[in-house]
Design an enzyme around this catalytic site. Structure first.
Site, short mmCIF file in Angstrom:
data_model
loop_
_atom_site.label_atom_id
_atom_site.label_comp_id
_atom_site.label_asym_id
_atom_site.label_seq_id
_atom_site.Cartn_x
_atom_site.Cartn_y
_atom_site.Cartn_z
N PHE A 54 0.85 -1.18 0.00
CA PHE A 54 0.00 0.00 0.00
C PHE A 54 0.89 1.23 0.00
CE2 PHE A 54 -4.30 1.52 0.65
CZ PHE A 54 -5.02 0.43 0.23
N GLN A 60 -7.27 15.19 3.18
CA GLN A 60 -6.64 14.35 2.17
C GLN A 60 -7.50 14.18 0.92
OE1 GLN A 60 -6.01 9.88 2.82
NE2 GLN A 60 -3.95 10.69 2.71
N HIS A 84 -7.82 11.82 -2.19
CA HIS A 84 -7.37 10.51 -2.63
C HIS A 84 -7.17 10.55 -4.14
CE1 HIS A 84 -7.20 6.27 -3.48
NE2 HIS A 84 -7.19 5.99 -2.19
N LEU A 110 -14.61 6.18 -4.82
CA LEU A 110 -13.22 5.79 -4.64
C LEU A 110 -12.87 4.46 -5.29
CD1 LEU A 110 -10.86 7.00 -2.90
CD2 LEU A 110 -11.20 4.94 -1.55
N GLU A 113 -6.59 2.36 -3.29
CA GLU A 113 -5.18 2.32 -3.56
C GLU A 113 -4.71 0.89 -3.80
OE1 GLU A 113 -3.35 5.23 -1.09
OE2 GLU A 113 -1.66 3.90 -0.80
N ARG A 164 -0.37 9.57 -0.75
CA ARG A 164 -1.50 10.12 -1.49
C ARG A 164 -1.34 11.58 -1.87
NH1 ARG A 164 -6.13 7.00 1.94
NH2 ARG A 164 -5.68 4.99 0.95
N HIS A 223 -11.29 12.98 0.62
CA HIS A 223 -11.37 11.63 1.14
C HIS A 223 -11.33 11.53 2.65
CE1 HIS A 223 -10.94 7.36 1.09
NE2 HIS A 223 -9.73 7.38 1.61
N ARG A 269 -2.37 11.23 5.80
CA ARG A 269 -2.53 9.88 6.31
C ARG A 269 -2.07 8.86 5.27
NH1 ARG A 269 -6.44 5.88 5.56
NH2 ARG A 269 -7.92 7.24 4.48
C1 LIG Z 1 -14.29 5.16 0.19
C2 LIG Z 1 -13.35 5.09 1.34
C3 LIG Z 1 -12.34 4.13 1.39
C4 LIG Z 1 -11.48 4.04 2.46
N1 LIG Z 1 -10.52 3.07 2.46
C5 LIG Z 1 -9.70 2.96 3.53
C6 LIG Z 1 -8.73 1.93 3.59
O1 LIG Z 1 -8.60 1.10 2.69
N2 LIG Z 1 -7.94 1.85 4.66
C7 LIG Z 1 -8.05 2.72 5.69
O2 LIG Z 1 -7.31 2.57 6.64
N3 LIG Z 1 -8.97 3.72 5.67
C8 LIG Z 1 -9.80 3.85 4.61
N4 LIG Z 1 -10.72 4.87 4.59
C9 LIG Z 1 -10.88 5.74 5.73
C10 LIG Z 1 -11.64 5.05 6.83
O3 LIG Z 1 -12.56 4.15 6.28
C11 LIG Z 1 -12.44 6.00 7.67
O4 LIG Z 1 -11.66 7.06 8.04
C12 LIG Z 1 -12.92 5.31 8.92
O5 LIG Z 1 -13.67 4.19 8.57
C13 LIG Z 1 -13.73 6.21 9.79
O6 LIG Z 1 -14.34 5.45 10.80
P1 LIG Z 1 -15.15 6.12 11.94
O7 LIG Z 1 -15.58 5.03 12.85
O8 LIG Z 1 -14.35 7.20 12.51
O9 LIG Z 1 -16.39 6.81 11.24
P2 LIG Z 1 -17.60 6.24 10.39
O10 LIG Z 1 -17.44 4.85 10.02
O11 LIG Z 1 -17.87 7.23 9.34
O12 LIG Z 1 -18.78 6.26 11.43
C14 LIG Z 1 -19.37 7.44 11.89
C15 LIG Z 1 -20.50 7.06 12.80
O13 LIG Z 1 -20.96 8.17 13.46
C16 LIG Z 1 -22.34 8.25 13.40
N5 LIG Z 1 -22.72 9.66 13.48
C17 LIG Z 1 -22.29 10.68 12.74
N6 LIG Z 1 -22.89 11.81 13.10
C18 LIG Z 1 -23.72 11.49 14.12
C19 LIG Z 1 -24.63 12.21 14.91
N7 LIG Z 1 -24.82 13.51 14.74
N8 LIG Z 1 -25.33 11.55 15.84
C20 LIG Z 1 -25.17 10.22 16.02
N9 LIG Z 1 -24.33 9.50 15.29
C21 LIG Z 1 -23.62 10.13 14.36
C22 LIG Z 1 -22.70 7.60 12.11
O14 LIG Z 1 -23.99 7.09 12.15
C23 LIG Z 1 -21.68 6.49 12.05
O15 LIG Z 1 -22.17 5.38 12.74
C24 LIG Z 1 -11.60 4.97 3.51
C25 LIG Z 1 -12.60 5.93 3.48
C26 LIG Z 1 -13.45 6.02 2.40
C27 LIG Z 1 -14.48 7.09 2.37
#
Ligand SMILES: Cc1cc2nc3c(=O)[nH]c(=O)nc-3n(C[C@H](O)[C@H](O)[C@H](O)COP(=O)(O)OP(=O)(O)OC[C@H]3O[C@@H](n4cnc5c(N)ncnc54)[C@H](O)[C@@H]3O)c2cc1C
Ligand code: HEM
Ligand code: SF4
Ligand code: F3S
Ligand code: FES
Lengths: 592, 244, 146, 125
Positions: free
Chosen positions: A126, A246, A248, A258, A261, A292, A359, A400
């Protein structure tokens, strides 16, 4: 332990020991760690498995050394260097050290990782992950086809189910209740009924994910409106490193969807309209697998210098045609399907049009390595935690590395769970102030009854367009001022909105208006942080300050909101700076 | 950055006929039509957004990721269950109106939103989590072949397109439904899992796998391309043979 | 709380023991047997010779004079009725929402099935190909009355 | 069942329609079987009684209905084999729609072969 509930004035009051806001990867990992000995609740605006963690494709970094020699120290170095030395190195060490256990935890919970022939977790390359401090790419990313995030989200949810975690789904948290600088609880709006719920808790963990929707072209979900980050900000918590957003490299051109990568990790090559593998010029050693920010900038540069493809010469190509269709099918099934479904391109034989897409937010709510939220450079707010994309520990610094975020949510999600329980065991509940929900009720009433002329969708569109135009891969003082002016104009117009849906039940019209309010706040903070950082570092490229300036800017930015929250004047922000934690690695020029 | 564009088809006007229901004012659902201007790469979700954002803000539906991975926006488009965000307008017959209605067999809450509780309940009943009692220090080993055995059913995003396309599920909503069986399959055939027997027993129920009449609507509707009917058949066989 | 528009969900009622697996298997075992039984039956009765034209008391008598056809038809009777009734039970389970209605219909189905099996079996075994007192031209050629 | 205005008819593919046909044909055959057992039982009453009833099977209207019955049995039986193949043969789900068209083809050919023969008998003297 039974949950205590009471209803008063149509407001439902809940009481928990640990309350987690957000059921994405970070939130659910915290919930699992918090366990069920104490009274733990999870509030999420989406059903947990709909969270955007499920969109992550590529993988999760961990120096398991299952296929190649590797160790956590190399991983730390890559993280620090990838983040252009703005990474807090103590946090990065924890990230890298605890990564192995984080992956093993997930495997033991049932995550179906791809396997090596001898049955161990398989790993792949990666961007930015190297052996021995940059000598060559290393296979460090643990993956489950190209749906690693999906499998993480499902596995965590499955284990929450197994443990009997208490979920409140489709509840929108709209406010954090503070009493005398200490967190007392949160106020949420129940989508199905329009009812208000007040959750009181000893420890509160924010895990609400990112805010890509401040941009137009983004890989982020419609629901990633940064609610948690904005709520914290409105309640006086500073936001750290917001200028580092970031982009992507490989978003589907025009759509922003997306393509992981992993496509390049498996051998995909970026080409310009002349068919040239242009990354050879920008990063001679690791070429297409450079971090990235570098790849995104190179792509934008190719387009700017007229070497883009397509009728408007505004994208470059991702070439997979030299890969075996069998390899593509086995390792990249989902992303090839995206190319087929959304652009009608057949990746076996055709090159895929790609362009950088907004991203990931490196910045967010400042925390320390125990996931405790900070109210300034080092003062802990007891009982308040943040983890995942909404938080900034900072392990990602200015940029990142791919696969480090899925790792981040697991390592720091786990830590948030652990430390929040530890705290809740001895802490006493901060008393709920009178009328804790008053602000939220007023905000909802105001939006619902608003009879202005402005349409939410129009304002949001203008916001996203100005951010894409002025605060994307390339930035200057001038474009940032333009963006700031525009955001402030939009903020004024936001006072004059109206919505059409007057109902109580499932009023998504109302919530979109409120979410736009959060987006406006975050866009403004982002632009201000961008403007104040007069150097180029990682994802932040100032065309008027093209060099990294370690003398003046080897610091994290901290944007504070001053004054009362109702006064959305936009000028009430102060910027501060916070030193970077350096342990082993002194800043060097970043070359690949 | 400059505006991006992909080779696009000219814009065209399409009519969407949406089945609407406002729980606070209607006693029964009604059809309502909207004309929208769309482009070649637009999806039905874009059309719904366009309606919501430009014509009628009260139009209500779930959505999040917008590219077919979160499973929020399963709905019936021209009579078939689809994800709105994965259905390109140009792939539909745009000379005719596009019919959009909520998925069938679950109680409608508002417009295109249904109450998913019965769906999740069936999912939760099959014990959708790994049960393994050993305490390994590192990862449990699993050969690539063992891993491949259940790969297909790990793709599920719980969108309910399958279950709500199943004629048996429509009849009384009691059938476990394909999604629950798919998720049971994911664990039954996982070499690390120790609870296959229990899951097979749960699905060997009056409302279990035997109610499947192999109508294949589920397979056809699954946006993740899971061979749902095949998975169900494999579970039936496993029950007959007494083990996975 | 929610407004139910299409089909209301009745609460799931789980029973301990159930015969669904065996019912399902039975359908699949009886099916192929029925193919042989019924398709042959159709060919013999409707295709060969004069087809439907030829069917009358004498024809039936002719067949059942042979124990082979007696057993054949007996098997067909039992299998088809049980298969058909079990199939009908499935359909009733699908569409009869109320427990009472469902129970009443299934009971009726099995009662009718049992009755007809009994009747059919009796007929096959107590059948007299050359009943006394019947007019001779109706009987099969092998009857003494002829 | 549904409150008006009803939703559209679900546009399933061959899997769904084969099931609809299977179900309808099954019910049809079942009710015919009930009658058929009863009429055959008349052989126990008297040759006259049986013959009178069986005569009605030879009238043009019932004769035509018999074609439908034969078609229904053929379809139901062959499709039953298809269903069994789906259940027990690992490639069954893959070839289910091809098998459906085979079932239809065989049914149509068999009914087409049987029809002139049968109608000649029913309408002939
Ligand atoms: C398309 C894509 C591909 C990616 N690929 C990778 C990868 O290959 N490797 C890697 O390491 N990272 C990757 N990332 C980044 C990574 O996936 C995310 O940064 C990470 O999953 C974020 O997780 P999280 O738990 O912080 O937030 P999220 O999974 O976004 O969860 C947010 C949570 O908060 C809740 N929430 C939000 N606002 C409120 C509110 N007001 N009240 C109550 N609940 C709320 C939502 O319901 C949700 O449950 C990728 C991101 C994207 C977009
Ligand atoms: C000719 C040979 C036959 C074969 C191979 C056959 C096969 C089958 C099979 C495999 C099923 C189960 C379908 C499923 O589970 O989806 C079935 C169902 C059924 N059969 Fe038959 N069958 C035959 C004859 C009959 C006869 C003679 C009757 C009538 C008495 C009959 C009535 C039914 C009914 C009512 C159903 C239930 C249909 C449903 O649930 O949708 N079948 N058949
Ligand atoms: S099996 Fe397919 S259709 Fe069914 S819920 Fe899962 S993803 Fe959706
Ligand atoms: S639609 Fe239903 S009947 Fe079986 S094949 Fe799928 S579960
Ligand atoms: S919006 Fe996520 S699947 Fe369609």
């Amino acid at each position: 332990m039974a949950e205590k509930v009471s209803v008063d004035d149509n407001i439902t009051y809940h009481s928990f020991d640990v309350l987690i806001v957000g059921a994405g990867g970070a939130g659910m990992r915290a919930a699992i760690e918090a366990g069920t000995d104490l009274n733990v609740g999870v509030v999420s605006k989406l059903f947990p498995t709909r969270s955007h963690t499920g969109a992550a494709q590529g993988g999760m970094a961990a120096a398991l050394a299952n296929v190649e020699e590797d160790n956590w120290e190399w991983h730390t170095f890559d993280t620090v260097k990838g983040g252009d030395y703005l990474v807090d190195q103590d946090a990065a060490e924890i990230l890298a050290k605890e990564s192995v256990q984080a992956v093993i935890d997930l495997e033991n919970m049932g995550l179906p990782f791809n396997r090596t022939p001898d049955g161990k977790i398989d790993q792949r390359r990666f961007g930015g992950h190297t052996r021995d401090h940059g000598k060559a790419p290393v296979r460090r990313s643990c993956y489950a086809a190209d749906r690693t995030g999906h499998m993480i989200l499902q596995t965590l949810y499955q284990n929450c189910v197994k443990m009997g975690i208490n979920f409140f789904n489709e509840f929108y948290v709209l406010d954090l209740v503070m009493n005398d600088g200490k967190p007392a609880g949160v106020v949420a709006y129940e989508l199905a009924t329009g009812d208000i719920h007040v959750f009181q808790a000893k420890s509160i963990i924010f895990a609400t994910g990112g805010f890509g929707k401040i941009y137009k072209t983004t890989s982020n979900a419609h629901t990633l409106t940064g609610d948690g980050v904005a709520i914290a900000f409105r309640r006086g918590i500073p936001l750290e490193d917001m200028e580092f957003y970031q982009f992507h490299p490989t978003g589907l051109a025009g759509l922003g969807i997306l393509l992981s990568e992993a496509a390049r990790g498996e051998g995909g090559i970026l080409r310009n309209s002349a068919g040239e593998r242009f990354m050879e010029r920008y990063a001679p050693t690791i070429k297409d697998l450079a971090p990235r920010d570098m790849v995104a900038r190179a792509m934008a540069n190719e387009v700017r210098e007229g070497r883009g493809g397509g009728p408007n010469k505004d994208y470059v190509f991702l070439d997979l045609t030299h890969l075996e269709p069998a390899v593509i099918d086995a390792k990249l099934p989902d992303i090839t399907e995206f190319a087929r479904t959304y652009l009608g391109v057949e990746p076996y034989t055709e090159q895929i049009p790609v362009f950088p897409t907004a991203h990931y937010a490196m910045g967010g709510i400042p925390t320390n390595i125990k996931a405790e939220v900070l109210s300034d450079n080092d003062t802990v707010i007891p009982g308040l935690y943040a983890a995942g994309e909404c938080a900034c520990v900072s392990v990602h610094g200015a940029n990142r590395l791919g696969t480090n975020s899925l790792l981040d949510i697991n390592v720091f999600g786990k830590r948030a769970g652990q430390y929040s329980v530890e705290y809740a065991k001895t802490a006493t509940q901060v008393p709920m102030p009178e009328n804790a929900a008053a602000d939220v009720i007023a905000m909802i009433d105001k939006v619902r009854k608003a009879k202005g002329k402005e349409k939410i969708a129009q304002l949001r569109k203008e916001l996203q367009e100005t951010m894409d135009k002025n605060a994307q891969v390339f930035r200057t003082e001038e474009t940032l001022n333009e963006a700031l002016e525009k955001v402030q104009e939009l903020r004024k117009r936001y006072e004059n909105i109206s919505i059409q849906d007057q109902g109580k039940r499932f009023n998504t019209d109302l919530l979109e208006a409120i979410e736009l309010g959060f987006l406006l706040d975050l866009a403004e903070v982002t632009v201000i942080a961008c403007r104040e950082r007069r150097e180029s570092r990682g994802a932040h490229l100032r065309e008027d300050y093209t060099e990294r300036d370690d003398k003046n800017f080897m610091v994290h930015s901290m944007v504070y909101k001053q004054g009362k929250i109702e006064k959305n004047t936009g000028t009430n922000m102060r910027i501060g700076w916070k030193p970077v934690v350096v342990t082993n690695y002194q800043p060097m020029e970043r070359k690949y | 950055m400059a505006e991006l564009s992909v080779p696009t088809i000219e814009s065209f006007t399409v009519t969407l006929i949406v089945r609407r229901f406002d729980p606070e004012n209607d006693t029964e659902p009604k059809w309502e039509d909207f004309d929208v201007e769309m482009y070649g790469t637009d999806r039905v979700l874009d059309a719904l957004h366009k309606i919501k954002w430009e014509q009628d803000g009260s139009l209500t539906f779930r959505r999040s990721c917008a590219h077919g991975v979160c499973g929020s926006d399963a709905m019936r488009i021209n009579g078939r269950n689809r994800l709105a965000c994965k259905t390109l307008i140009k792939d539909l017959d745009i000379s005719k109106p596009i019919y959009v209605e909520p998925i069938k067999g679950l109680p409608v809450e508002k417009d295109l939103i249904v109450d998913m509780t019965p769906f999740y309940k069936a999912y939760l009943e099959i014990n959708p989590f790994l049960v393994a009692t050993d305490k390994p220090k590192k990862e449990r080993l699993q050969s690539p072949e063992e891993r491949a055995r259940y790969d297909d059913t790990t793709k599920c995003i719980l969108c309910a397109a399958c279950t709500s396309s199943c004629p048996v599920f429509w009849t009384d909503g009691q059938y476990f439904g394909p999604a629950a069986i798919v998720n049971a399959h994911r664990f039954i055939f996982d070499s690390r899992d120790e609870n296959a027997e229990l899951r097979l027993d749960i699905l060997n129920d009056k409302e279990g796998v035997w109610r499947c009449r192999t109508t294949f609507n589920c397979t056809e509707a699954c946006p993740r391309g899971i061979e749902v009917t095949k998975a169900i058949a494999e579970v039936k066989q496993a029950i007959l043979r007494g083990r996975a | 709380m929610s407004v139910t528009i299409e089909v209301p969900n009745r609460p799931r009622t789980r029973k301990q023991a159930n015969w669904e697996k065996y019912g399902w298997l039975f359908m699949r075992v009886s099916g192929p047997l029925l193919i042989v039984l019924i398709f042959t039956h159709l060919v013999v009765n409707l295709v060969l010779g004069d087809g439907i034209k030829a069917i009358d008391f004498a024809f039936v008598a002719g067949k059942w004079a042979d124990p082979f056809w007696q057993v054949w038809d007996l098997a067909m009777l039992w299998l088809a009725l049980i298969h058909g009734t079990n199939g009908m039970r499935t359909i009733v389970n699908d569409y009869a929402g109320q427990v009472k209605v469902r129970r009443a219909l299934t009971t009726t189905l099995w009662a009718v099935c049992a009755l007809l099996i009994l009747l059919g079996t009796l007929v096959i075994f107590t059948f007299d190909p050359c009943p006394a007192g019947a007019s001779a031209e109706l009987l099969a050629s092998f009857c003494p009355a002829q | 069942m549904a409150i008006k205005p009803a939703g559209t008819l679900y546009r399933g593919k061959v899997g769904m329609w084969s099931w609809v046909l299977h179900r309808i044909s099954g019910v049809g055959i079942f009710f015919f079987l009930l009658v058929h057992v009863l009429d055959t039982a008349l052989v126990r009453v008297s040759p006259e009684a049986y013959n009178i009833v069986i005569e009605s099977y030879k009238t043009p209207v019932v004769g035509l209905a018999e074609l439908g019955l034969v078609g229904a049995i053929l379809f139901h039986g062959l499709n039953g084999l298809r269903v069994i193949a789906i259940d027990f043969w690992s490639k069954g789900t893959k070839y289910q729609s091809a098998m459906f068209w085979v079932v239809i083809a065989v049914t149509v050919i068999a009914v087409a072969g049987f029809t002139p023969m049968h109608l000649a008998r029913v309408f002939g003297h």
